[in-house]
Write an enzyme that holds these catalytic residues in place. Structure first.
Site, PDB file in Angstrom:
ATOM      1  CD1 TRP A 105      -2.627   1.629   0.443  1.00 63.53           C
ATOM      2  CD2 TRP A 105      -2.077   1.850   2.591  1.00 63.53           C
ATOM      3  NE1 TRP A 105      -3.375   2.652   0.967  1.00 63.53           N
ATOM      4  CE2 TRP A 105      -3.048   2.809   2.281  1.00 63.53           C
ATOM      5  CE3 TRP A 105      -1.576   1.799   3.894  1.00 63.53           C
ATOM      6  CZ2 TRP A 105      -3.531   3.719   3.207  1.00 63.53           C
ATOM      7  CZ3 TRP A 105      -2.050   2.685   4.827  1.00 63.53           C
ATOM      8  CH2 TRP A 105      -3.026   3.640   4.483  1.00 63.53           C
ATOM      9  CG  ASP A 138      -2.624  -2.442   7.093  1.00 64.80           C
ATOM     10  OD1 ASP A 138      -3.801  -2.296   7.477  1.00 64.80           O
ATOM     11  OD2 ASP A 138      -2.102  -1.749   6.205  1.00 64.80           O
ATOM     12  CE  LYS A 166     -10.067   0.657   2.154  1.00 61.54           C
ATOM     13  NZ  LYS A 166      -9.648   1.335   0.964  1.00 61.54           N
TER      14      LYS A 166
HETATM   15  C1  LIG Z   1      -3.462  -1.982   3.047  1.00 64.92           C
HETATM   16  C2  LIG Z   1      -4.210  -0.839   3.630  1.00 64.92           C
HETATM   17  N1  LIG Z   1      -3.981  -0.503   4.893  1.00 64.92           N
HETATM   18  C3  LIG Z   1      -4.616   0.507   5.478  1.00 64.92           C
HETATM   19  C4  LIG Z   1      -5.545   1.245   4.798  1.00 64.92           C
HETATM   20  C5  LIG Z   1      -6.185   2.324   5.591  1.00 64.92           C
HETATM   21  O1  LIG Z   1      -7.295   2.901   5.197  1.00 64.92           O
HETATM   22  P1  LIG Z   1      -8.121   3.851   6.155  1.00 64.92           P
HETATM   23  O2  LIG Z   1      -7.156   4.756   6.847  1.00 64.92           O
HETATM   24  O3  LIG Z   1      -9.023   4.570   5.230  1.00 64.92           O
HETATM   25  O4  LIG Z   1      -8.819   2.959   7.120  1.00 64.92           O
HETATM   26  C6  LIG Z   1      -5.805   0.960   3.452  1.00 64.92           C
HETATM   27  C7  LIG Z   1      -6.732   1.769   2.640  1.00 64.92           C
HETATM   28  O5  LIG Z   1      -6.763   1.779   1.458  1.00 64.92           O
HETATM   29  C8  LIG Z   1      -5.131  -0.121   2.866  1.00 64.92           C
HETATM   30  O6  LIG Z   1      -5.333  -0.478   1.595  1.00 64.92           O
END
Ligand SMILES: Cc1ncc(COP(=O)(O)O)c(C=O)c1O
Length: 406
Positions: free
Chosen positions: A135, A214, A251
């Site tokens: 990511w 994560d 999500k």
């Molecule tokens: C691998 C991964 N980690 C963490 C996140 C964190 O997203 P958010 O801060 O919107 O919860 C995302 C969002 O796209 C992600 O793809």
């Protein structure tokens, strides 16, 4: 300092985030055929954002809530219910009071608090290992808390590059931190099998490496929360490892804008966990004082109610099966067209994303000629596909692949 010079003279321009820029370009594109396969946000069968029925019902329940501050560590019932959801109520970590947690600003905020906490615990001469590719935000989150970040190759054309992953685990210094995608690896969509997780866990335990999960896609990956939480629970319960988990409800409940997440650390003893939690409280107080309430109230209303919880589980199935259906349709369309290339990965990869394996030139052509927006790596968010655009998408990919001869 002369009166004309600026305090910020040494601050160089930093390019904007590529994915958010892509969304902006998509929004500004007037062409009716445009398709957004960039940002990882769930869309319904008509291409619209989807408010989960469970969330809709929860909002009704909390509509008369007050607007007072939450405690520094966050909504107490939210923290309790979410840790029980992730680790299981009857897990030894929960029973023995070995889980320290704080509410965080979605998954990103949870990773950031985890980074700050680990820096306190381990000092900053440790290395944070992330997958290559990963990511796009991982590197900058951990560099922002002054860790050095190293990448290890994670994926080959057809799946996980286990050899490289195991080599990285075997060569890293003890107490190095490994950021592991609990499910639905972003961007590749290749996840370790249970057997591979067991192999990874055994080496991490033996070599005293610190797993930081994560967990942004639990429940959305397979449609089954428990199945997607396999690695986390195996590491905590079977291997009895100390570890961190960063949970996002962006999500899995569609709470993208509510910034609702949790950072949890499992430690060896109850006493250590309460010391960790006291530090989490201090870190949160210094960063945001206390977290936002609305999303945490929604999650709590859902998890505290059996009826709403089962509605949510069925919402997860709705999302994950629509995504799986779109993978199959895209694959079928490309196969019917006879598009040169091996497209089996579209159905083999898991989660919201798929890396199509196109060149940057092909990605550029798709955008400029066909109004199809995707990351430069050719990662596409499958949730952006629907009955109305999947054939168009396949035809455009076909034309571009044939035209560029690959
Ligand atoms: C691998 C991964 N980690 C963490 C996140 C964190 O997203 P958010 O801060 O919107 O919860 C995302 C969002 O796209 C992600 O793809």
């Amino acid at each position: 300092m002369s009166s004309m010079s600026s305090v910020f003279a040494t601050v160089a321009y930093t390019p904007p985030d590529a994915i958010f820029e892509l969304t902006k370009a998509y929004q500004a594109d007037p062409d009716p055929r445009k398709v957004n396969l960039g940002q990882g946000t769930y869309r319904d069968g008509h291409g619209n954002p989807w408010v989960l029925p469970a969330v809709e019902a929860a909002k009704d329940i909390i509509k008369n809530c007050d607007h007072e501050y939450l405690p520094i560590l966050g909504h107490p019932q939210f923290r309790k219910l979410v840790t029980e959801l992730v680790f299981r109520k009857d897990s030894s970590a929960i029973r023995d009071g070995r889980v320290a947690s704080c509410q965080a600003l979605s998954g990103t905020g949870a990773l950031h608090v985890a980074g700050m906490m680990l820096r306190r615990a381990l000092g900053h001469d440790r290395t944070v290992y992330i997958t290559n590719p990963s990511w796009s935000n991982h590197r900058q989150v951990f560099e922002s808390v002054a860790f050095s970040v190293r990448e290890f190759d994670y994926a080959s054309r057809d799946g996980i590059d286990m050899e490289s992953l195991l080599r990285a685990l075997n060569e890293a210094d003890p107490m190095s931190i490994f950021v592991l995608h609990a499910s639905a690896h972003n961007p590749t969509g290749w996840d370790p099998s249970p057997e591979q997780w067991r192999q990874i866990g055994a080496i991490m335990k033996e070599r005293q490496l610190f797993p930081l999960f994560d967990a942004a896609y639990l429940g959305l990956t397979s449609g089954d929360y428990d199945q997607d939480a396999y690695a986390i629970r195996y590491f905590a319960e079977e291997l009895d490892l100390e570890m961190g988990v960063c949970i996002s409800f962006a999500k899995s409940m569609g709470l993208y804008g509510e910034r609702t997440g949790l950072c949890a650390f499992v430690s060896r003893h109850h006493k250590v966990a309460s010391n960790v939690e006291s530090n989490l409280a201090q870190l949160i107080r210094g960063e945001i004082s206390n977290p936002p309430a609305f999303g945490a109230r929604i999650v709590t209303a859902i998890l505290a109610d059996d009826g709403l919880s089962s509605q949510w589980r069925s919402d997860l199935t709705t999302m994950s099966s629509r995504i799986a259906g779109m993978r199959n349709q895209l694959f079928d369309e490309l196969t019917t067209l006879g598009t040169p290339g091996d497209w089996t990965r579209i159905t083999q990869q898991k989660g919201m994303f798929c890396v199509l394996g196109l060149t940057p030139e092909q990605v550029h052509l798709l955008k400029e000629t066909h109004h199809m927006y995707m990351a430069e790596s050719s990662r596409v968010s499958i949730a952006g596909l629907n009955e109305g655009n999947v054939r168009y998408v396949a035809e455009c990919i076909h034309q571009v692949v044939c035209r560029t001869g690959e």
